[in-house]
Write a protein that holds these residues in place. Structure first.
Motif, PDB file in Angstrom:
ATOM      1  N   ASP A  17       0.825  -1.196   0.000  1.00 20.19           N
ATOM      2  CA  ASP A  17       0.000   0.000   0.000  1.00 20.19           C
ATOM      3  C   ASP A  17       0.861   1.249   0.000  1.00 20.19           C
ATOM      4  O   ASP A  17       1.941   1.276   0.554  1.00 20.19           O
ATOM      5  N   ARG A  18       0.352   2.287  -0.666  1.00 21.60           N
ATOM      6  CA  ARG A  18       1.012   3.598  -0.725  1.00 21.60           C
ATOM      7  C   ARG A  18      -0.003   4.663  -0.343  1.00 21.60           C
ATOM      8  O   ARG A  18      -1.098   4.708  -0.889  1.00 21.60           O
ATOM      9  N   LEU A  19       0.399   5.517   0.565  1.00 16.51           N
ATOM     10  CA  LEU A  19      -0.450   6.625   0.980  1.00 16.51           C
ATOM     11  C   LEU A  19      -0.271   7.758  -0.021  1.00 16.51           C
ATOM     12  O   LEU A  19       0.831   8.260  -0.218  1.00 16.51           O
ATOM     13  N   VAL A  20      -1.347   8.148  -0.680  1.00 17.07           N
ATOM     14  CA  VAL A  20      -1.283   9.219  -1.679  1.00 17.07           C
ATOM     15  C   VAL A  20      -1.466  10.572  -1.014  1.00 17.07           C
ATOM     16  O   VAL A  20      -0.681  11.489  -1.218  1.00 17.07           O
ATOM     17  N   ALA A  21      -2.510  10.710  -0.204  1.00 16.70           N
ATOM     18  CA  ALA A  21      -2.789  12.002   0.436  1.00 16.70           C
ATOM     19  C   ALA A  21      -3.568  11.788   1.716  1.00 16.70           C
ATOM     20  O   ALA A  21      -4.334  10.836   1.840  1.00 16.70           O
ATOM     21  N   ILE A  22      -3.335  12.662   2.658  1.00 20.76           N
ATOM     22  CA  ILE A  22      -4.096  12.654   3.910  1.00 20.76           C
ATOM     23  C   ILE A  22      -4.504  14.082   4.227  1.00 20.76           C
ATOM     24  O   ILE A  22      -3.709  15.004   4.072  1.00 20.76           O
ATOM     25  N   LYS A  23      -5.750  14.263   4.592  1.00 23.31           N
ATOM     26  CA  LYS A  23      -6.282  15.598   4.870  1.00 23.31           C
ATOM     27  C   LYS A  23      -6.939  15.614   6.233  1.00 23.31           C
ATOM     28  O   LYS A  23      -7.574  14.633   6.636  1.00 23.31           O
ATOM     29  N   ARG A  24      -6.793  16.734   6.924  1.00 26.86           N
ATOM     30  CA  ARG A  24      -7.521  16.928   8.179  1.00 26.86           C
ATOM     31  C   ARG A  24      -8.825  17.649   7.845  1.00 26.86           C
ATOM     32  O   ARG A  24      -8.815  18.705   7.219  1.00 26.86           O
ATOM     33  N   VAL A  25      -9.920  17.064   8.255  1.00 32.79           N
ATOM     34  CA  VAL A  25     -11.239  17.611   7.962  1.00 32.79           C
ATOM     35  C   VAL A  25     -11.834  18.145   9.259  1.00 32.79           C
ATOM     36  O   VAL A  25     -11.770  17.482  10.291  1.00 32.79           O
ATOM     37  N   THR A  26     -12.381  19.354   9.214  1.00 32.63           N
ATOM     38  CA  THR A  26     -12.965  19.983  10.393  1.00 32.63           C
ATOM     39  C   THR A  26     -14.474  20.094  10.229  1.00 32.63           C
ATOM     40  O   THR A  26     -14.966  20.581   9.205  1.00 32.63           O
ATOM     41  N   LYS A  27     -15.194  19.626  11.243  1.00 31.48           N
ATOM     42  CA  LYS A  27     -16.644  19.761  11.258  1.00 31.48           C
ATOM     43  C   LYS A  27     -16.983  20.709  12.406  1.00 31.48           C
ATOM     44  O   LYS A  27     -16.640  20.443  13.559  1.00 31.48           O
ATOM     45  N   PHE A  35     -12.362  17.330  14.709  1.00 26.62           N
ATOM     46  CA  PHE A  35     -11.362  17.029  13.683  1.00 26.62           C
ATOM     47  C   PHE A  35     -11.406  15.544  13.347  1.00 26.62           C
ATOM     48  O   PHE A  35     -11.492  14.692  14.219  1.00 26.62           O
ATOM     49  N   SER A  36     -11.327  15.256  12.049  1.00 27.67           N
ATOM     50  CA  SER A  36     -11.188  13.873  11.589  1.00 27.67           C
ATOM     51  C   SER A  36     -10.232  13.880  10.402  1.00 27.67           C
ATOM     52  O   SER A  36      -9.800  14.946   9.948  1.00 27.67           O
ATOM     53  N   PHE A  37      -9.879  12.710   9.930  1.00 30.45           N
ATOM     54  CA  PHE A  37      -8.897  12.589   8.851  1.00 30.45           C
ATOM     55  C   PHE A  37      -9.455  11.755   7.713  1.00 30.45           C
ATOM     56  O   PHE A  37     -10.192  10.795   7.930  1.00 30.45           O
ATOM     57  N   SER A  38      -9.074  12.139   6.499  1.00 34.53           N
ATOM     58  CA  SER A  38      -9.444  11.380   5.321  1.00 34.53           C
ATOM     59  C   SER A  38      -8.162  11.026   4.574  1.00 34.53           C
ATOM     60  O   SER A  38      -7.311  11.888   4.363  1.00 34.53           O
ATOM     61  N   ALA A  39      -8.017   9.754   4.221  1.00 32.98           N
ATOM     62  CA  ALA A  39      -6.791   9.284   3.566  1.00 32.98           C
ATOM     63  C   ALA A  39      -7.147   8.542   2.283  1.00 32.98           C
ATOM     64  O   ALA A  39      -8.050   7.704   2.280  1.00 32.98           O
ATOM     65  N   ILE A  40      -6.434   8.849   1.195  1.00 32.44           N
ATOM     66  CA  ILE A  40      -6.595   8.093  -0.047  1.00 32.44           C
ATOM     67  C   ILE A  40      -5.357   7.219  -0.212  1.00 32.44           C
ATOM     68  O   ILE A  40      -4.227   7.693  -0.101  1.00 32.44           O
ATOM     69  N   VAL A  41      -5.590   5.919  -0.419  1.00 36.82           N
ATOM     70  CA  VAL A  41      -4.534   4.916  -0.426  1.00 36.82           C
ATOM     71  C   VAL A  41      -4.619   4.121  -1.728  1.00 36.82           C
ATOM     72  O   VAL A  41      -5.709   3.819  -2.208  1.00 36.82           O
ATOM     73  N   VAL A  42      -3.453   3.768  -2.281  1.00 37.93           N
ATOM     74  CA  VAL A  42      -3.382   2.923  -3.473  1.00 37.93           C
ATOM     75  C   VAL A  42      -2.675   1.629  -3.085  1.00 37.93           C
ATOM     76  O   VAL A  42      -1.634   1.670  -2.423  1.00 37.93           O
ATOM     77  N   VAL A  43      -3.247   0.483  -3.454  1.00 39.32           N
ATOM     78  CA  VAL A  43      -2.595  -0.801  -3.211  1.00 39.32           C
ATOM     79  C   VAL A  43      -2.344  -1.489  -4.547  1.00 39.32           C
ATOM     80  O   VAL A  43      -3.095  -1.304  -5.509  1.00 39.32           O
ATOM     81  N   GLY A  44      -1.270  -2.263  -4.612  1.00 39.38           N
ATOM     82  CA  GLY A  44      -0.951  -3.001  -5.825  1.00 39.38           C
ATOM     83  C   GLY A  44       0.080  -4.062  -5.556  1.00 39.38           C
ATOM     84  O   GLY A  44       0.814  -3.995  -4.565  1.00 39.38           O
ATOM     85  N   ASP A  45       0.156  -5.047  -6.453  1.00 42.54           N
ATOM     86  CA  ASP A  45       1.143  -6.110  -6.291  1.00 42.54           C
ATOM     87  C   ASP A  45       2.374  -5.879  -7.167  1.00 42.54           C
ATOM     88  O   ASP A  45       3.252  -6.728  -7.228  1.00 42.54           O
ATOM     89  N   GLU A  46       2.441  -4.732  -7.841  1.00 45.88           N
ATOM     90  CA  GLU A  46       3.535  -4.376  -8.752  1.00 45.88           C
ATOM     91  C   GLU A  46       3.710  -5.408  -9.864  1.00 45.88           C
ATOM     92  O   GLU A  46       4.794  -5.637 -10.359  1.00 45.88           O
ATOM     93  N   ASN A  47       2.588  -6.048 -10.220  1.00 41.93           N
ATOM     94  CA  ASN A  47       2.618  -7.030 -11.298  1.00 41.93           C
ATOM     95  C   ASN A  47       1.305  -6.983 -12.087  1.00 41.93           C
ATOM     96  O   ASN A  47       0.791  -8.013 -12.498  1.00 41.93           O
TER      97      ASN A  47
END
Length: 171
Positions: A17-27, A35-47
């Motif tokens: 897995d690779r972390l692409v971006a993480i953001k702090r979100v305020t409500k 405060f909470s967090f949102s993370a976009i993650v990419v996973v792959g087997d490199e094949n």
């Protein structure tokens, strides 16, 4: 143009897995700020297998873990030809436009941030990529994945047309 999405099962795959971006979100509520967090993650087997996911939680580590679980549910198979892609492709998602082009051996992955994470996770070693329009990592990841799903290799094209592989190359 019809595109076939090739889904993959997660069992017996070694996914990185690779972390692409993480953001702090305020409500903002009557009681104050949450405060909470949102993370976009990419996973792959490199094949040739890649997927992306979005995780939201009150802690960073939990958000990343949720993103990884979501990404494992959305895996696709991508055709790779000699470490690069079979043909150039343009794709758009939201305001993000991406252009990916095959490159000769030794070129490396010439791509920016979010696109680089997706292309390296899928196992592409030589590619030229350009993002135009929005630089929002969520839309860039989705546009890149969309471009990769629209790629077709020679074998798939030959089966679709009902001709031999030699006929495709010879015209």
């Amino acid at each position: 143009m019809s595109t076939s999405i090739r889904k993959v099962k997660t069992s017996d795959l070694e996914l990185k897995d690779r972390l692409v971006a993480i953001k702090r979100v305020t409500k903002v509520t009557k009681g104050g700020r949450t405060f909470s967090f949102s993370a976009i993650v990419v996973v792959g087997d490199e094949n040739g297998i890649v997927g992306y996911g979005l995780g939201k939680a009150n802690e960073v580590t939990t958000a990343i873990a949720k993103g990884v679980e979501d990404a494992k549910k959305n895996l696709i198979k991508v055709p790779i030809y000699k470490g690069t892609i079979p043909h150039e492709q343009v794709s758009k998602f939201g305001g993000a436009n991406v252009f990916i082009k095959p490159a000769s051996h030794g070129t490396g992955v010439k791509a920016g941030g979010a696109m680089r994470a997706v292309l390296e996770s899928v196992g592409i070693t030589d590619v030229l990529a350009k993002s135009k329009g929005s630089s929002n990592p969520h839309n860039l990841v989705k546009a890149t994945i969309k471009a990769l799903t629209e790629l077709r290799d020679v074998k798939t094209i030959a089966q679709h047309r009902g001709v031999s592989i030699q006929k495709i190359f010879n015209g």
